[in-house]
Motif scaffolding. Structure first.
Motif, PDB file in Angstrom:
ATOM      1  N   SER A   1       0.822  -1.211   0.000  1.00  0.00           N
ATOM      2  CA  SER A   1       0.000   0.000   0.000  1.00  0.00           C
ATOM      3  C   SER A   1       0.855   1.259   0.000  1.00  0.00           C
ATOM      4  N   ALA A   2       2.091   1.169   0.484  1.00  0.00           N
ATOM      5  CA  ALA A   2       2.983   2.325   0.494  1.00  0.00           C
ATOM      6  C   ALA A   2       3.358   2.767  -0.916  1.00  0.00           C
ATOM      7  N   ASP A   3       3.223   1.872  -1.903  1.00  0.00           N
ATOM      8  CA  ASP A   3       3.534   2.217  -3.285  1.00  0.00           C
ATOM      9  C   ASP A   3       2.394   2.959  -3.968  1.00  0.00           C
ATOM     10  N   CYS A   4       1.218   2.992  -3.352  1.00  0.00           N
ATOM     11  CA  CYS A   4       0.079   3.676  -3.956  1.00  0.00           C
ATOM     12  C   CYS A   4       0.264   5.191  -3.881  1.00  0.00           C
ATOM     13  N   PRO A   5      -0.321   5.928  -4.806  1.00  0.00           N
ATOM     14  CA  PRO A   5      -0.282   7.392  -4.713  1.00  0.00           C
ATOM     15  C   PRO A   5      -0.943   7.867  -3.421  1.00  0.00           C
ATOM     16  N   PRO A   6      -0.603   9.078  -2.962  1.00  0.00           N
ATOM     17  CA  PRO A   6      -1.175   9.592  -1.714  1.00  0.00           C
ATOM     18  C   PRO A   6      -2.699   9.702  -1.724  1.00  0.00           C
ATOM     19  N   CYS A   7      -3.319   9.709  -2.918  1.00  0.00           N
ATOM     20  CA  CYS A   7      -4.775   9.843  -2.972  1.00  0.00           C
ATOM     21  C   CYS A   7      -5.492   8.532  -2.663  1.00  0.00           C
ATOM     22  N   PHE A   8      -4.752   7.444  -2.484  1.00  0.00           N
ATOM     23  CA  PHE A   8      -5.342   6.161  -2.105  1.00  0.00           C
ATOM     24  C   PHE A   8      -5.345   6.030  -0.585  1.00  0.00           C
ATOM     25  N   SER A   9      -6.476   5.621  -0.016  1.00  0.00           N
ATOM     26  CA  SER A   9      -6.521   5.330   1.415  1.00  0.00           C
ATOM     27  C   SER A   9      -5.578   4.177   1.725  1.00  0.00           C
ATOM     28  N   ARG A  10      -4.664   4.362   2.650  1.00  0.00           N
ATOM     29  CA  ARG A  10      -3.679   3.332   2.951  1.00  0.00           C
ATOM     30  C   ARG A  10      -4.309   2.057   3.524  1.00  0.00           C
ATOM     31  N   PRO A  11      -5.171   2.119   4.546  1.00  0.00           N
ATOM     32  CA  PRO A  11      -5.743   0.868   5.053  1.00  0.00           C
ATOM     33  C   PRO A  11      -6.621   0.160   4.029  1.00  0.00           C
ATOM     34  N   ILE A  12      -7.374   0.908   3.236  1.00  0.00           N
ATOM     35  CA  ILE A  12      -8.221   0.283   2.230  1.00  0.00           C
ATOM     36  C   ILE A  12      -7.358  -0.360   1.150  1.00  0.00           C
ATOM     37  N   ALA A  13      -6.310   0.346   0.720  1.00  0.00           N
ATOM     38  CA  ALA A  13      -5.414  -0.216  -0.294  1.00  0.00           C
ATOM     39  C   ALA A  13      -4.710  -1.464   0.229  1.00  0.00           C
ATOM     40  N   ALA A  14      -4.321  -1.442   1.497  1.00  0.00           N
ATOM     41  CA  ALA A  14      -3.644  -2.606   2.077  1.00  0.00           C
ATOM     42  C   ALA A  14      -4.580  -3.803   2.135  1.00  0.00           C
ATOM     43  N   TYR A  15      -5.823  -3.568   2.523  1.00  0.00           N
ATOM     44  CA  TYR A  15      -6.796  -4.665   2.593  1.00  0.00           C
ATOM     45  C   TYR A  15      -7.098  -5.202   1.199  1.00  0.00           C
ATOM     46  N   ALA A  16      -7.326  -4.290   0.246  1.00  0.00           N
ATOM     47  CA  ALA A  16      -7.622  -4.715  -1.122  1.00  0.00           C
ATOM     48  C   ALA A  16      -6.464  -5.521  -1.703  1.00  0.00           C
ATOM     49  N   LEU A  17      -5.238  -5.077  -1.446  1.00  0.00           N
ATOM     50  CA  LEU A  17      -4.071  -5.792  -1.967  1.00  0.00           C
ATOM     51  C   LEU A  17      -3.931  -7.156  -1.296  1.00  0.00           C
ATOM     52  N   GLY A  18      -4.202  -7.204   0.011  1.00  0.00           N
ATOM     53  CA  GLY A  18      -4.148  -8.486   0.711  1.00  0.00           C
ATOM     54  C   GLY A  18      -5.157  -9.477   0.168  1.00  0.00           C
ATOM     55  N   LEU A  19      -6.379  -9.001  -0.083  1.00  0.00           N
ATOM     56  CA  LEU A  19      -7.392  -9.877  -0.686  1.00  0.00           C
ATOM     57  C   LEU A  19      -6.960 -10.312  -2.082  1.00  0.00           C
ATOM     58  N   ASN A  20      -6.482  -9.351  -2.873  1.00  0.00           N
ATOM     59  CA  ASN A  20      -6.048  -9.649  -4.233  1.00  0.00           C
ATOM     60  C   ASN A  20      -5.040 -10.796  -4.270  1.00  0.00           C
ATOM     61  N   ASP A  21      -4.089 -10.766  -3.347  1.00  0.00           N
ATOM     62  CA  ASP A  21      -3.031 -11.768  -3.355  1.00  0.00           C
ATOM     63  C   ASP A  21      -3.477 -13.091  -2.752  1.00  0.00           C
ATOM     64  N   ALA A  22      -4.483 -13.063  -1.890  1.00  0.00           N
ATOM     65  CA  ALA A  22      -4.930 -14.293  -1.225  1.00  0.00           C
ATOM     66  C   ALA A  22      -6.031 -15.014  -1.992  1.00  0.00           C
ATOM     67  N   MET A  23      -6.814 -14.294  -2.757  1.00  0.00           N
ATOM     68  CA  MET A  23      -7.958 -14.898  -3.451  1.00  0.00           C
ATOM     69  C   MET A  23      -7.492 -15.868  -4.533  1.00  0.00           C
ATOM     70  N   PRO A  24      -8.216 -16.966  -4.715  1.00  0.00           N
ATOM     71  CA  PRO A  24      -7.962 -17.816  -5.883  1.00  0.00           C
ATOM     72  C   PRO A  24      -8.414 -17.092  -7.143  1.00  0.00           C
ATOM     73  N   ASP A  25      -7.924 -17.554  -8.286  1.00  0.00           N
ATOM     74  CA  ASP A  25      -8.228 -16.883  -9.552  1.00  0.00           C
ATOM     75  C   ASP A  25      -9.728 -16.751  -9.786  1.00  0.00           C
ATOM     76  N   ALA A  26     -10.491 -17.768  -9.407  1.00  0.00           N
ATOM     77  CA  ALA A  26     -11.923 -17.743  -9.681  1.00  0.00           C
ATOM     78  C   ALA A  26     -12.655 -16.676  -8.876  1.00  0.00           C
ATOM     79  N   ALA A  27     -12.126 -16.323  -7.702  1.00  0.00           N
ATOM     80  CA  ALA A  27     -12.803 -15.357  -6.829  1.00  0.00           C
ATOM     81  C   ALA A  27     -12.312 -13.929  -7.040  1.00  0.00           C
ATOM     82  N   ARG A  28     -11.075 -13.758  -7.517  1.00  0.00           N
ATOM     83  CA  ARG A  28     -10.455 -12.434  -7.584  1.00  0.00           C
ATOM     84  C   ARG A  28     -11.228 -11.414  -8.412  1.00  0.00           C
TER      85      ARG A  28
END
Length: 239
Positions: free
Chosen positions: A47-74
């Motif tokens: 999330s630290a790589d996101c531009p400042p206009c991205f909410s850090r906790p939301i970006a971190a959660y979204a990225l965590g889900l993105n990496d954990a989800m199987p392809d069918a769910a992502r």
């Protein structure tokens, strides 16, 4: 649903970060949000790589889900692609979002996992938590009880019961950490998913609920977003 947004949903999401989108998409959700918003493309590893206009906790959660989800769910995450850029808010709001992620993860994800493990009382305490303090107390109790049941199941060679209650212990511990680290809230979903079939849909509902806290991202025209996403695909296809 707007026809252009329907087309946006065909963008392919992948785990991990990527130097540039492939012809069918091939980015994480935050990278796709950059393209959709017309921001300069860059690989996002945290999330630290996101531009400042991205909410850090939301970006971190979204990225965590993105990496954990199987392809069918992502692909479920693409519903949020227009809601991430411009979501950043004041520090106190970002802290409230982190707390929301932790609270809703206990209510919506840890609770059904406890129920699946036969821990009905703990499931009720998690689902009925009225605030973060009570949610964390319920998660702490579930972590302790899950660990004790896992040890007992292991001694009795009850392997499935042991795996399930051990998952409760690990997932509840992640929920405790999520109160300080938003990415740990994604670990709650990751731990529950093998045992609770609708976990990823629940995790997306948690993301939606948290995006409703504080400043909302400015509206992005779906037509323009679709054009930018298609242009990124075409640039790679003709390179």
């Amino acid at each position: 649903m707007h026809a252009d947004f329907q087309r946006i949903l065909t963008w392919r999401l992948l785990a991990g970060s990527h130097p540039f989108p492939g012809p069918d998409g091939g980015t994480c959700i935050n990278e796709a949000a950059l393209v959709a918003a017309g921001l300069p493309y860059e690989a996002i590893r945290s999330s630290a790589d996101c531009p400042p206009c991205f909410s850090r906790p939301i970006a971190a959660y979204a990225l965590g889900l993105n990496d954990a989800m199987p392809d069918a769910a992502r692909p479920q995450l693409m519903a949020f692609v227009l809601r991430l850029s411009g979501s950043a808010d004041r520090p106190e709001v970002e802290a409230a979002r982190t707390r929301c992620l932790a609270l809703e993860s206990v209510r919506q994800i840890l609770a059904p996992l406890c129920a699946a493990a036969g821990m009905a009382g703990h499931a009720q305490a998690c689902a009925g938590a009225s605030d973060l303090s009570s949610a964390l107390a319920a998660a702490k109790a579930a972590a302790w009880r899950g660990g004790a049941l896992a040890q007992a199941a292991s001694r009795a060679r009850r392997w499935r019961a042991g795996a399930l209650t051990a998952a409760v212990a690990r997932t509840a511990t992640a929920a405790l950490r999520a109160a300080e680290d938003a990415r740990c809230a994604a670990e709650v979903a990751e731990g529950a998913a093998p045992f609770v079939p609708d976990t990823w849909a629940r995790a997306c509902a948690v993301l939606d609920r948290t995006l409703g806290v504080g400043r909302q991202a400015p509206e992005i025209d779906p037509v323009g977003a679709r054009v930018r996403l298609d242009a990124a695909r075409a640039a790679v296809a003709t390179a």
